[in-house]
Design an enzyme around this catalytic site. Structure first.
Site, short mmCIF file in Angstrom:
data_model
loop_
_atom_site.label_atom_id
_atom_site.label_comp_id
_atom_site.label_asym_id
_atom_site.label_seq_id
_atom_site.Cartn_x
_atom_site.Cartn_y
_atom_site.Cartn_z
N PHE A 140 0.86 -1.18 0.00
CA PHE A 140 0.00 0.00 0.00
C PHE A 140 0.89 1.23 0.00
O PHE A 140 1.64 1.47 0.94
CB PHE A 140 -0.95 0.06 1.20
CG PHE A 140 -1.85 1.27 1.11
CD1 PHE A 140 -2.99 1.25 0.34
CD2 PHE A 140 -1.50 2.47 1.72
CE1 PHE A 140 -3.80 2.39 0.19
CE2 PHE A 140 -2.30 3.61 1.58
CZ PHE A 140 -3.44 3.56 0.82
N ASP A 225 9.23 2.88 2.19
CA ASP A 225 8.04 3.66 2.50
C ASP A 225 7.75 3.51 3.99
O ASP A 225 7.22 2.51 4.44
CB ASP A 225 6.85 3.17 1.66
CG ASP A 225 5.58 3.97 1.93
OD1 ASP A 225 5.53 4.68 2.96
OD2 ASP A 225 4.63 3.87 1.13
N LYS A 254 2.23 11.18 7.24
CA LYS A 254 1.36 10.89 8.39
C LYS A 254 1.78 11.64 9.68
O LYS A 254 1.48 12.81 9.80
CB LYS A 254 1.26 9.38 8.60
CG LYS A 254 0.51 8.73 7.44
CD LYS A 254 -0.13 7.40 7.77
CE LYS A 254 -1.13 7.03 6.70
NZ LYS A 254 -0.77 5.93 5.85
C1 LIG Z 1 -1.00 6.02 4.33
C2 LIG Z 1 0.12 5.48 3.51
C3 LIG Z 1 0.47 6.07 2.29
C4 LIG Z 1 -0.33 7.20 1.64
O1 LIG Z 1 -0.40 8.34 2.41
P1 LIG Z 1 -1.53 9.44 2.07
O2 LIG Z 1 -1.16 10.59 2.95
O3 LIG Z 1 -2.84 8.83 2.42
O4 LIG Z 1 -1.42 9.76 0.63
C5 LIG Z 1 1.56 5.57 1.60
N1 LIG Z 1 2.26 4.54 2.10
C6 LIG Z 1 1.96 3.94 3.27
C7 LIG Z 1 2.80 2.81 3.76
C8 LIG Z 1 0.85 4.37 4.00
O5 LIG Z 1 0.52 3.75 5.12
#
Ligand SMILES: *Cc1c(COP(=O)(O)O)cnc(C)c1O
Length: 398
Positions: A140, A225, A254
């Site tokens: 994700f 990520d 985040k």
């Molecule tokens: C939440 C998340 C994203 C995307 O972040 P947004 O601010 O919602 O665009 C990307 N990678 C990971 C691992 C995430 O948990």
């Protein structure tokens, strides 16, 4: 207005792209939130780890109030007095060389894709338009077209094509699969240190070390990520520290916001980020002084208030308590720090019914996919609060 009135409004006027619990939150402080009727809940989702510092953290709030009275947005056409300090503090904290500021997590991912491709063409010597990026099944990374184009989740992709090319997906947690997938045109491996949305999938011990070595040997950029795993969630500032490695690029978002104002960043080594020249990438709001000031304090309180150590300690307590709930329909309890999941066997009939019962008893969490509940409270949670959560969860999972 009452709870149902707010829900009716959302249903009447809003896009239907979420299926939220029917709790309308009006206030928050630390790990606790309150609904329209004044009921209190413990937040065990933390806005998908965007409020690691707890709701409405007073120091971040003070920074926001102070900064918003002075200056909020200049665009990058001019400079501002917060951005340089934000860069410096973030680089020193994470041992990075260069920062690219963006707003959402997905934008940080997109930005990383762009810079590693450009690096591939200008430094590695990949032929024009042939750059390949390897990703993992069940990843994700966000919701843009490029990102959902390399997702293996049907709902995320279906109906949104055509998608950009140049991505190859391999099984998660399988270092040999990475080795086998790399070609002379591979520029990067994009991976989550723990797959969050997929249900807190923890790779085998040694995986991060192995992929680090494989990437180095093949001149492939390792892009971690850490948008969800980063900033204390797993009991370390960055999850890469669990295996003592360093990515070439690290994506954070985040909790960089403290929950106040969207801000994300690509942390990079010099070689990759230096391929970007003026005019080649940008964002109107990226690097704005309000976001930079908020992010500086969001980072500062994580460190100064011991939230990362607390996440490690409280995470252990939380997980140990969950493991004591032995039921035939619980398949597994797993996690790192305060990123914890309980997976049910299919015969339990789905996680959603437990999520609803927990909400009735004052604990908010969310299922991820059909059979898993993720517990990820703010990192400021105290011992007694963990014990309270365990008592409630134990009652519900009888
Ligand atoms: C939440 C998340 C994203 C995307 O972040 P947004 O601010 O919602 O665009 C990307 N990678 C990971 C691992 C995430 O948990």
């Amino acid at each position: 207005m009452k709870t149902q009135d707010y829900i009716d409004l959302e249903n009447q006027y809003g896009a239907n792209n979420y299926a939220p619990l029917d709790v309308v939150i009006t206030k928050g402080e630390g790990v606790w939130v309150e609904d329209a009727e004044g009921n209190r809940y413990m937040d065990c989702l933390s806005a998908y780890s965007a409020v690691n510092q707890g709701h409405c953290h007073p120091k971040i709030m003070a920074t926001m109030q102070e900064q918003m009275q002075k200056l909020t947005l200049t665009s990058r056409a001019f400079r501002n007095d917060q951005l340089g300090l934000f860069y410096k503090e973030l680089c020193e904290l994470t041992n990075s060389h260069k920062v690219l500021p963006m707003n959402s997590g997905a934008e940080a991912v997109e930005s990383a894709i762009k810079v590693v491709r450009k690096w591939g063409y200008t430094v590695k010597g990949v032929p024009k338009d042939k750059a390949e990026i390897i990703v993992c099944d069940n990843n994700f990374h966000g919701r843009t077209i490029a990102i959902v184009g390399f997702s293996s989740d049907y709902d995320s992709r279906n109906g949104f094509g055509p998608f950009p090319q140049g991505f190859k997906s391999i099984p998660y947690g399988d270092a040999q699969a990475l080795k086998a997938a790399i070609t002379p045109n591979t520029v990067a491996f994009l991976v989550e240190p723990i797959q969050g949305e997929a249900g807190v999938n923890i790779p085998p011990d040694g995986y991060l070390k192995e992929i680090r070595e494989i990437c180095t040997e093949n001149n492939v950029m390792l892009v971690l990520d850490e948008i969800q795993t980063g900033l204390g969630r797993t009991g370390k500032l960055l999850a890469e520290e669990h295996e003592g490695i360093e990515a070439d690029l690290t994506l954070i978002g985040k909790a960089l916001s403290g929950g106040f104002y969207p801000v994300s960043a690509v942390l990079s080594n010099k070689e990759v980020m230096d391929v970007l020249n003026p005019g080649e990438h940008g964002s109107t709001f990226g690097g704005n002084p309000l976001a930079a000031a908020i992010a500086r304090t969001s980072l500062k309180v994580l460190i100064d208030e011991g939230m990362i150590e607390n996440a490690a300690e409280m995470g252990e307590r939380f997980m140990a308590g969950l493991k004591m709930i032995e039921k035939p329909y619980i398949k597994e309890v797993r996690g790192k720090g305060l990123m914890i999941a309980v997976e049910f066997r299919p015969k339990a009939g789905g996680a959603k019914k437990y999520v609803k019962k927990l909400a009735k008893k004052g604990l908010l969490c969310k299922e991820t996919h059909a059979n898993t509940i993720r517990f990820a409270p703010p990192l400021v949670i105290k011992k007694e609060e963990v014990d309270w959560a365990l008592k409630v969860i134990t009652e519900v999972l009888v």
